[in-house]
Design a protein around this motif. Sequence first.
Motif, short mmCIF file in Angstrom:
data_model
loop_
_atom_site.label_atom_id
_atom_site.label_comp_id
_atom_site.label_asym_id
_atom_site.label_seq_id
_atom_site.Cartn_x
_atom_site.Cartn_y
_atom_site.Cartn_z
N LYS A 1 0.86 -1.19 0.00
CA LYS A 1 0.00 0.00 0.00
C LYS A 1 0.89 1.24 0.00
O LYS A 1 1.92 1.26 0.69
CB LYS A 1 -0.87 0.00 1.26
CG LYS A 1 -1.73 1.23 1.40
CD LYS A 1 -2.66 1.14 2.60
CE LYS A 1 -3.50 2.40 2.68
NZ LYS A 1 -4.51 2.32 3.74
N TRP A 2 0.52 2.24 -0.78
CA TRP A 2 1.32 3.48 -0.82
C TRP A 2 0.64 4.58 -0.05
O TRP A 2 -0.55 4.82 -0.20
CB TRP A 2 1.54 3.91 -2.27
CG TRP A 2 2.55 3.04 -2.94
CD1 TRP A 2 2.30 1.89 -3.63
CD2 TRP A 2 3.97 3.21 -2.93
NE1 TRP A 2 3.49 1.34 -4.05
CE2 TRP A 2 4.52 2.12 -3.64
CE3 TRP A 2 4.83 4.17 -2.39
CZ2 TRP A 2 5.89 1.96 -3.83
CZ3 TRP A 2 6.19 4.02 -2.57
CH2 TRP A 2 6.72 2.94 -3.29
N ILE A 3 1.42 5.25 0.77
CA ILE A 3 0.90 6.39 1.52
C ILE A 3 1.68 7.61 1.07
O ILE A 3 2.90 7.55 0.91
CB ILE A 3 1.09 6.17 3.03
CG1 ILE A 3 0.20 5.03 3.50
CG2 ILE A 3 0.82 7.43 3.81
CD1 ILE A 3 0.25 4.82 4.99
N GLU A 4 1.00 8.71 0.83
CA GLU A 4 1.69 9.90 0.35
C GLU A 4 1.81 10.93 1.46
O GLU A 4 0.96 11.03 2.32
CB GLU A 4 0.92 10.50 -0.82
CG GLU A 4 0.82 9.52 -1.97
CD GLU A 4 0.19 10.13 -3.19
OE1 GLU A 4 -0.52 11.13 -3.05
OE2 GLU A 4 0.42 9.57 -4.28
N PHE A 5 2.91 11.66 1.43
CA PHE A 5 3.02 12.78 2.38
C PHE A 5 3.85 13.90 1.78
O PHE A 5 4.56 13.71 0.80
CB PHE A 5 3.58 12.29 3.73
CG PHE A 5 5.02 11.83 3.69
CD1 PHE A 5 5.35 10.56 3.29
CD2 PHE A 5 6.05 12.69 4.08
CE1 PHE A 5 6.67 10.14 3.26
CE2 PHE A 5 7.37 12.27 4.05
CZ PHE A 5 7.67 10.99 3.64
N GLU A 6 3.72 15.08 2.38
CA GLU A 6 4.46 16.25 1.92
C GLU A 6 5.90 16.14 2.38
O GLU A 6 6.17 15.68 3.48
CB GLU A 6 3.85 17.52 2.53
CG GLU A 6 2.43 17.77 2.15
CD GLU A 6 2.34 18.64 0.89
OE1 GLU A 6 3.16 19.57 0.77
OE2 GLU A 6 1.47 18.37 0.05
N ASN A 7 6.82 16.61 1.54
CA ASN A 7 8.22 16.56 1.94
C ASN A 7 8.45 17.33 3.24
O ASN A 7 7.92 18.40 3.45
CB ASN A 7 9.08 17.15 0.83
CG ASN A 7 10.55 16.88 1.06
OD1 ASN A 7 10.91 15.85 1.62
ND2 ASN A 7 11.40 17.79 0.65
#
Length: 311
Positions: free
Chosen positions: A191-197
Amino acid sequence: MTISIIIPCFNEEEALPFFYNEIDRVAAELREEMLELIFIDDGSKDNTLEILKNLARQDNRVKYISFSRNFGKEAAIYAGLRAAKGEYAALMDADLQDPPSLLPEMYKAVTQEGYDSVATRRVTRKGEPPIRSFFARLFYRIMNRFSKTDLVDGARDYRLMNRKFIEALLSMQEYNRFSKGLFGWVGFKTKWIEFENVERIAGETKWSFIKLLIYAIEGIVAFSTAPLVFATLIGLVCCLFAFGSTAFIVMRKLLFDDPIQGWASTISISLFLGGVQLLCIGILGQYLAKTYLETKKRPIFIIGESNVEGM
Ligand code: UDP
Ligand code: MG
């Protein structure tokens, strides 16, 4: 259940106290679960090891493995996975660029949603030098074009995985390790989770531009043989061109008695071909060198000291 958190550290004396506080806070959130913190001191020249030993004295969740010299982050990841006793393991940077606060969400995905691993990618590259972002993007484009292994742009090494996934990674004993590729290669449900740098909390990046460039070339060589096909193709095109132009010159001489003149064109063509040959030998050499290193079967890391049993 135990979660092993693996943290490669290279000269991280400034970031470690922040990291420890943050992970301690998140551990409280995951309170039902046992946490094991495995810090890998990758041959740091500053006080990283002293800090780790101090932490280990106060907190029995803290384990450390100290390498005899700098072996690189890939070796540190491998050592951490070998040492991990947990049913789950997470990889995380020491500079809080991989926010520990995502852990509970990641843990839920592997325990309740049926995933084998949870990976993260940053959707922005805010705070990174533009030239670095440009080359990073280029690298991902090349890799995805020419390699069967899927690489996700902006993917971090920050990842939580279950035992099956860990064992699969450990079963690959290669010396030239390119984790971003290995993660994709082993397969399983991710599963891929995205976040801000997020910018590094303290200290400086350990990756110079040159170090990253070499890493990128290693990644390409490790996960694609397309450059070899490319070399063969240029050779083929050059041969066809040479054959055509020779036929043209011979015909012209026979039919019109008009040989081609001038040495400048001859010289530039020889230079060009010399260049192409060197390039192709270079490409071949890259693969040969990697094969050479693999055949030596050297250990991936050497431990100076550690408080992990069996390491
Ligand atoms: N690191 C390491 N060995 C190295 C270089 C880096 O163990 O030779 C660790 C470093 O301590 C950090 C992580 O790898 O925990 C990522 O490094 P860094 O933050 O410097 O890279 P960036 O985030 O700038 O790409
Ligand atoms: Mg960082």
